[in-house]
Write a protein that holds these residues in place. Structure first.
Motif, PDB file in Angstrom:
ATOM      1  N   GLN A 124       0.728  -1.610   0.312  1.00 37.98           N
ATOM      2  CA  GLN A 124       0.195  -0.350   0.171  1.00 37.98           C
ATOM      3  C   GLN A 124       0.915   0.768  -0.516  1.00 37.98           C
ATOM      4  O   GLN A 124       0.688   2.056  -0.564  1.00 37.98           O
ATOM      5  CB  GLN A 124      -1.191  -0.135   1.238  1.00 37.98           C
ATOM      6  CG  GLN A 124      -2.460  -1.208   0.982  1.00 37.98           C
ATOM      7  CD  GLN A 124      -2.953  -1.151   1.979  1.00 37.98           C
ATOM      8  OE1 GLN A 124      -3.240   0.084   2.776  1.00 37.98           O
ATOM      9  NE2 GLN A 124      -4.022  -1.776   1.973  1.00 37.98           N
ATOM     10  N   LEU A 125       1.740   1.313   0.450  1.00 42.49           N
ATOM     11  CA  LEU A 125       2.764   1.951   0.356  1.00 42.49           C
ATOM     12  C   LEU A 125       3.513   2.266  -0.611  1.00 42.49           C
ATOM     13  O   LEU A 125       3.436   3.799  -1.362  1.00 42.49           O
ATOM     14  CB  LEU A 125       4.552   1.950   1.409  1.00 42.49           C
ATOM     15  CG  LEU A 125       3.790   2.594   2.775  1.00 42.49           C
ATOM     16  CD1 LEU A 125       4.559   1.419   3.517  1.00 42.49           C
ATOM     17  CD2 LEU A 125       4.109   3.796   2.887  1.00 42.49           C
ATOM     18  N   GLY A 126       4.380   0.872  -1.451  1.00 37.42           N
ATOM     19  CA  GLY A 126       4.114   1.452  -2.973  1.00 37.42           C
ATOM     20  C   GLY A 126       3.148   1.810  -3.613  1.00 37.42           C
ATOM     21  O   GLY A 126       3.017   2.651  -4.387  1.00 37.42           O
ATOM     22  N   ALA A 127       1.513   1.853  -2.918  1.00 37.72           N
ATOM     23  CA  ALA A 127       0.296   2.034  -4.391  1.00 37.72           C
ATOM     24  C   ALA A 127       0.669   3.607  -4.293  1.00 37.72           C
ATOM     25  O   ALA A 127      -0.300   4.691  -4.835  1.00 37.72           O
ATOM     26  CB  ALA A 127      -0.480   1.254  -4.002  1.00 37.72           C
ATOM     27  N   SER A 128       0.632   4.032  -3.335  1.00 43.10           N
ATOM     28  CA  SER A 128       0.013   5.260  -2.262  1.00 43.10           C
ATOM     29  C   SER A 128       1.380   6.227  -2.829  1.00 43.10           C
ATOM     30  O   SER A 128       0.807   7.271  -3.049  1.00 43.10           O
ATOM     31  CB  SER A 128       0.203   5.275  -0.751  1.00 43.10           C
ATOM     32  OG  SER A 128      -0.698   4.863   0.192  1.00 43.10           O
ATOM     33  N   ALA A 129       2.808   5.823  -2.696  1.00 47.06           N
ATOM     34  CA  ALA A 129       3.396   6.763  -3.968  1.00 47.06           C
ATOM     35  C   ALA A 129       3.347   7.185  -5.834  1.00 47.06           C
ATOM     36  O   ALA A 129       3.498   8.049  -6.066  1.00 47.06           O
ATOM     37  CB  ALA A 129       4.651   6.339  -3.397  1.00 47.06           C
ATOM     38  N   LEU A 130       2.695   5.978  -5.927  1.00 48.87           N
ATOM     39  CA  LEU A 130       2.298   6.103  -7.483  1.00 48.87           C
ATOM     40  C   LEU A 130       0.832   6.659  -7.220  1.00 48.87           C
ATOM     41  O   LEU A 130      -0.219   6.409  -8.965  1.00 48.87           O
ATOM     42  CB  LEU A 130       2.528   4.530  -7.599  1.00 48.87           C
ATOM     43  CG  LEU A 130       3.762   3.651  -7.905  1.00 48.87           C
ATOM     44  CD1 LEU A 130       3.834   2.886  -8.542  1.00 48.87           C
ATOM     45  CD2 LEU A 130       4.826   4.312  -8.611  1.00 48.87           C
TER      46      LEU A 130
END
Length: 709
Positions: A124-130
């Motif tokens: 979810q961190l990666g998805a949030s960054a993107l």
């Protein structure tokens, strides 16, 4: 304050359009304060501000209003939409603070959260960054294996993802409308049919209205079909931005003023307040019910032209409100990670005073972030050039995603269970509970292998993908285990809810040894019974009917398949209450429903083998509890008397039907001793979540299942 109110000019009774004194509207900052406080209060006091999530919808309308206003003015002046500059401005305004909070959250995850949460949080961190977090959550919302995931510290980024997607697509839409308007006008002029050109504002408003109407229709339909998906996906929210855009275009740089305009603005604020307090998790949202807070926001934007103390504009423009509006972005970013991290840091859930202090800390962090990060990078030279803004975006996103991969790798750094099995021998797994093995402590002297994070991963990455029917579906989904049908000595079936699915690893291994071919028939939260099973969280009877329909289809399939000689069945039978089916009365639905189903299978020529319930836990994820208490696994144990309550329906049905030929597999002594049921037995973690046994423990029980058969 009273003197100012007395000195204020009297308002006109009839609303009248009047120009705004300037493009800056302080009441919008106050409205942002209302929106962010609704969301924060909802997250801190969800039992009181049950519908505070509507604050997000207020933000969406404001964004549509401001962005459309800005772009219309730009087109009116320059005749074009400056896409490169527009997106660069959005980056300077939003990304620095967003990326900074993500980086701090990632560090907090490593320091304070249990390793079982690292993988889903990293994703979810990666998805949030993107800025695709909303789509990641929409996928989890319909994924049965992810339904019980703990909330992550970046879950709130879903709304920021929706906004960023809007900021990317909306200028393209307006550019397309501008192009269409000019091409249409050029053709009319060439044909000599133009008497008066259609104003650009009219063309843009018409296009936005069409897009908004389509989005609203889709939102209503999808909310009725799958509310959990509709809540997160972008198309169901576009109409809210469109409402703000239409307000901007229809009223241009004007607002309604006068006494009745003030009354309408107060009514708009009341709509936001009432829905924040009355709506709750059962409200079908964001379908047509979202129209109330959206309409309330639009009324405030349209009718806040009056400046007297009687009007909302005066109150929304006061310094405390505008201050909260100024820091609303940072407050939204910071409050949720603090809410998630605080219980882990403090060692207990937040109390009343602690929630107030956390709110104040969130405001302070938002203010500091605005002064030290947001304003300097938005106004300074570093990101002024568009290419530097885009380079910053690419570099920061790549850095966050790379760190997320590292966090996931760290979570899964543990030895494989095969190494532990070879090392521990008879004391591996349930063998540690056998007094004759003299194994010492039941949990084992070695650290659990595999570790908590790898075991918990079985929830998000199932070993047998696509082999279980969803909760709301009633179609038969079947997989093949063991040996192939042409090589098998016998064909057997496994039928039941997700607890039957948890026995797949054991049956797969057992079938390979006995040369069985296994057909699977399982459905989430649907035990094999003729009774109506009722879930505590059910809001309607759709899933009850779905379960009954599915069970009937499975019964018909089993009766028609003469190759199946044995039917295994299992259920989380203590998780449900039971009622008689429509048109019939069962004396004891919880037990009689299982017995009726089994008699039907036996009448079709099948042998029935029923697994007893596995022990209940205290309701929290066992791997997460173990990750929190790495040196004290007994903190996650359950007293045997509570782990096996009296209402084990499938166990009582199995015991009652042994004389009729039902074989009951009872493994209580492989989970518990006289006092406790253990979360770790012989260095093997027993559960992959709060109730389903892990694949490793399922396989470790094969000798005990085989012996009973």
């Amino acid at each position: 304050m009273s003197n100012q109110a007395t000195a204020a000019p009297r308002e006109r009774a009839v609303p009248a359009l009047s120009p705004k004194p300037s493009q800056f509207q302080p009441e919008i900052q106050g409205l942002r304060a209302v929106a962010v406080l609704a969301v924060v209060f909802y997250h801190l006091w969800p039992q009181r501000v049950t519908g505070g999530y509507v604050g997000v919808d207020v933000f969406f309308v404001i964004s549509g209003y401001l962005i459309t206003s800005h772009m219309y003015r730009e087109v009116s002046k320059s005749g074009r939409v400056g896409l490169v500059q527009f997106w660069a401005r959005r980056i300077r305004r939003l990304l620095p603070a967003s990326i900074f909070v993500l980086a701090v959250s990632l560090l907090g995850v490593f320091l304070w959260l249990p390793s079982t949460m690292w993988e889903v949080t990293a994703r979810q961190l990666g998805a949030s960054a993107l800025y695709i977090q909303n789509w990641a959550l929409a996928g989890d919302a319909v994924d049965y294996s992810a339904m019980h995931n703990d909330a992550t510290p970046v879950q709130h980024y879903w709304s920021l993802s929706v906004e960023e997607q809007f900021y990317f697509v909306w200028p393209l839409l307006l550019t397309a409308l501008l192009y269409i308007s000019r091409r249409y006008a050029a053709r009319r002029r060439a044909a000599g049919t133009v008497r008066r050109e259609v104003p650009l504002r009219t063309t843009m408003a018409a296009g936005i209205a069409v897009v908004g109407a389509a989005s609203l229709a889709y939102s209503i339909v999808l909310t009725a079909q799958s509310q959990s998906t509709a809540y997160f996906v972008t198309p169901t929210r576009v109409w809210e931005f469109a409402v703000g855009g239409l307000v901007a275009l229809v009223f241009a740089d004007r607002q309604l003023s006068g006494r009745w305009a003030s009354v309408a603005a107060w009514a708009g604020l009341a709509l936001i307040a009432v829905t924040s307090l009355v709506y709750d998790g059962a409200t079908p949202f964001p379908g047509w019910t979202a129209a109330l807070p959206v309409a309330g926001t639009a009324l405030v934007l349209v009718c806040s032209g009056s400046t007297t103390a009687f009007a909302p504009r005066w109150w929304l423009s006061r310094r405390p409100m505008t201050f909260l509006g100024d820091v609303s972005y940072g407050l939204y970013l910071w409050h949720w990670p603090l809410i998630i991290f605080a219980p882990y840091v403090l060692g207990h859930t937040l109390a009343g005073l602690e929630k107030v202090l956390l709110l104040l800390l969130s405001v302070a962090l938002a203010w500091v972030t605005k002064l030290s990060i947001e304003d300097p990078l938005r106004r300074g030279w570093l990101l002024r050039a568009p290419w530097r803004a885009y380079a910053f975006t690419a570099a920061s996103m790549a850095a966050i995603v790379a760190l997320c991969f590292g966090l996931t790798a760290a979570a899964y750094a543990s030895p494989a269970d095969g190494e532990a099995a070879a090392k521990l021998g008879a004391c591996y797994g349930p063998g540690a509970l056998a007094p004759s093995n003299n194994c010492g402590p039941v949990p084992g002297k070695e650290a659990p292998s595999p570790g908590p994070a790898l075991v918990a991963k079985q929830n998000t990455d199932p070993l047998y993908k696509g082999c279980q029917t969803g909760i709301t579906a009633n179609d038969i989904v079947s997989c093949d285990l063991g040996v192939s049908a042409d090589q098998a000595n016998a064909t057997v079936a496994i039928v039941g809810d997700s607890h039957a699915t948890a026995w797949f690893p054991a049956l797969d291994q057992l079938a390979a040894a006995k040369k069985w071919h296994v057909k699977t028939y399982t459905k989430g939260s649907c035990p094999a019974t003729t009774a109506r099973r009722i879930l505590p969280s059910e809001k309607n009877e759709d899933s009850q009917r779905s379960c009954l329909d599915w069970n009937q289809k499975v019964d018909d399939a089993l009766a028609a398949d003469k190759s199946i000689s044995i039917v295994f069945t299992a259920a989380y039978s203590t998780a449900y209450t039971y009622a008689s089916p429509e048109g019939r009365t069962l004396k004891n639905p919880s037990v009689d429903g299982f017995e009726e189903t089994w008699r039907g299978w036996m009448a079709a020529g099948k042998h029935v083998v029923a697994f007893d319930d596995v022990p209940r836990t205290n309701g929290q994820s066992v791997p997460t509890c173990l990750a929190k208490n790495p040196d004290n696994s007994l903190a996650c144990a359950m007293p045997r008397a509570k782990a096996y309550p009296d209402n084990t329906a499938i166990g009582r049905a199995g015991a009652a039907m042994t004389r009729e030929g039902v074989k009951q597999v009872t493994l209580r002594e492989q989970f518990c001793d006289e006092k406790l049921c253990y979360p770790v037995v012989g260095s093997v973690i027993v559960y992959r979540d709060y109730s389903h046994i892990s694949a490793e423990y399922s396989r470790a029980l094969v000798p005990y299942i085989s012996k009973q058969l």
